[in-house]
Scaffold this active site. Sequence first.
Site, PDB file in Angstrom:
ATOM      1  N   ALA A 186     -44.614 -54.947  36.470  1.00 23.18           N
ATOM      2  CA  ALA A 186     -44.862 -55.807  35.310  1.00 23.18           C
ATOM      3  C   ALA A 186     -46.153 -56.602  35.521  1.00 23.18           C
ATOM      4  CB  ALA A 186     -43.675 -56.746  35.107  1.00 23.18           C
ATOM      5  N   LYS A 193     -41.457 -55.806  28.426  1.00 20.72           N
ATOM      6  CA  LYS A 193     -40.096 -55.261  28.359  1.00 20.72           C
ATOM      7  C   LYS A 193     -39.840 -54.531  29.685  1.00 20.72           C
ATOM      8  CE  LYS A 193     -37.601 -52.080  27.675  1.00 20.72           C
ATOM      9  NZ  LYS A 193     -36.609 -51.608  28.690  1.00 20.72           N
ATOM     10  N   GLU A 213     -48.816 -44.746  33.025  1.00 18.26           N
ATOM     11  CA  GLU A 213     -48.689 -44.515  34.472  1.00 18.26           C
ATOM     12  C   GLU A 213     -47.373 -43.774  34.648  1.00 18.26           C
ATOM     13  OE1 GLU A 213     -50.770 -45.242  36.821  1.00 18.26           O
ATOM     14  OE2 GLU A 213     -52.161 -46.554  35.770  1.00 18.26           O
ATOM     15  N   CYS A 267     -43.557 -43.660  42.548  1.00 16.09           N
ATOM     16  CA  CYS A 267     -44.244 -42.650  41.738  1.00 16.09           C
ATOM     17  C   CYS A 267     -45.221 -41.833  42.579  1.00 16.09           C
ATOM     18  CB  CYS A 267     -44.976 -43.334  40.590  1.00 16.09           C
ATOM     19  SG  CYS A 267     -45.977 -44.699  41.157  1.00 16.09           S
ATOM     20  N   GLU A 297     -40.321 -34.017  40.073  1.00 17.38           N
ATOM     21  CA  GLU A 297     -40.142 -35.319  40.724  1.00 17.38           C
ATOM     22  C   GLU A 297     -38.653 -35.651  40.835  1.00 17.38           C
ATOM     23  OE1 GLU A 297     -41.011 -38.906  38.369  1.00 17.38           O
ATOM     24  OE2 GLU A 297     -42.178 -39.611  40.064  1.00 17.38           O
TER      25      GLU A 297
END
Length: 495
Positions: free
Chosen positions: A160, A177, A252, A286, A385
């Site tokens: 965030a 959010k 992203e 990630c 992934e």
Amino acid sequence: MTTPLYIDGAFVAPVSGGSFPAVDPATETAFATVAAGDAVDADLAVRAARRAFDDGRWSELPVAERTAALRRIATGIRARLEDIAALETRDNGKPLPEAVWDIEDAAFCFDYYADLADAAEERGDTAVDVGDARFDSRIRREPVGVVTAITPWNFPLLMAVWKVAPALAAGCTVVLKPSELCSMSCVELAKIIDAAGLPAGVFNLITGTGPEAGAPLTEHVLVDKVAFTGSVPTGRKVMQAASAGIRTVSLELGGKSPFVVFADCDINKAVEWILFGIFWNKGEVCSATSRVLIERRLYPRLLERLKEAAENIVIGPGTKTGVKLGPIVSQSQYDKVMGFLERARDSGARRLTGGGRPAGMQTGYYIDPTIYTDVPLDAEIWREEVFGPVVCINPFDTETEAIAMANDGPYGLAGAVMSDDLERCDRVAARLRAGIIWVNCSQPTFVQAPWGGYKSSGIGRELGEAGFEAYRELKQITRFDHHETWGWYLDSEEA
Ligand code: NAD
């Protein structure tokens, strides 16, 4: 008590009164109740952010006042480092020392973007030589406007802050959010921002699910930019929704990053960084280097060492001293990872270690550190992934073959190479198609360096200067010398 939303400078309940539990993944029990915002609350927050942007209460403040406020936020986070880190561990499951890193980074991020905003103010506009002395042209950088930031659960506060800090520094107003799986630390961020005295409406927080609270923030006509971090399927939806109003989007997304290990490296360092590359943060990263390519000469010896080291990783609740692998974030993510492991059984891959729930651990969403070797290159476990503590390893014979295998796939977020031959490292780094390359390590991340992916891993960059400019528009201002005549319709005496 239910956590509040934060809209227009006030902590409020969602209009619907809805809520959902925050679950501790180590105990599988609810420890808090989170407000379930929806389209009605999202609309109120976007309108507040729009008003706060349009009347200039933030963007037109002297930059020194804005950056002082950002530094107060950094100080506020540092003052509560320990309790926010503990909350992050409880909500997400990550080992406490890892949560401490995250919260320290989040505080630094506000200081860093305050510094960039000060430096940008000092530089001022940029002159442009247009090759005609009658014109004076310059570039001014202005805030993009109202930004909605939609973020994932793996680094709940940090992901965030990677958006909120540069957006506020640039003079934008924000509606955040966070993920419904880990909202708690972002509620604390709202309290810290409130205490730092930002004008009402400059920062707003809507907690809630993706479809109910997230989607309205991607579609709203008053939003200028949507900054999203999350999965590829959701990223696609975000981009589609934003396309209706041709809103700026940054994405992203996920990855399946390769780590190429040459036989001339130090085997202990290879063990350390391969494990860190996938088991840090439970593999819920990630940029995790979840595909490892090892030069054949080293392959058997390194596999033996990796198996032994992976089996020694201490698994348990993130709050327990010495634990290096916490529980998966939620039941749904646990089921997802288990699904990958079940399908991997029939894929032809060889299971070196792990593959399921650790023996004797009945409660908590725990999964053993898992290693597959000799994985078919078309297997799902090699290409998709997993977002869990699962790594696939294959051997290679030549540098060219390793690069081809590393680049074969839809993602391009990160990559890593390890060798004592630094020229070879440079060659491989240049040829890997990814936005982040680590040499002789995997995962260290710095706020000062740009972050983002090639191919399906996303659009745009966060962090560094690029992550600041992502929240600024370029405006050219071109002035014609009013003593000159243009002489197109009127002759030179008249005009
Ligand atoms: P996700 O896509 O399920 O959710 C991300 C966010 O989007 C959440 O806040 C969710 O509520 C919201 N969302 C869901 N549906 C939406 C919709 N229709 N409209 C708007 N918002 C919606 O992802 P996740 O499971 O929370 O996070 C894991 C993913 O994030 C992984 O794929 C990981 O690779 C990626 N990730 C990428 C980076 C990066 O920097 N590239 C960093 C962290 C995580």
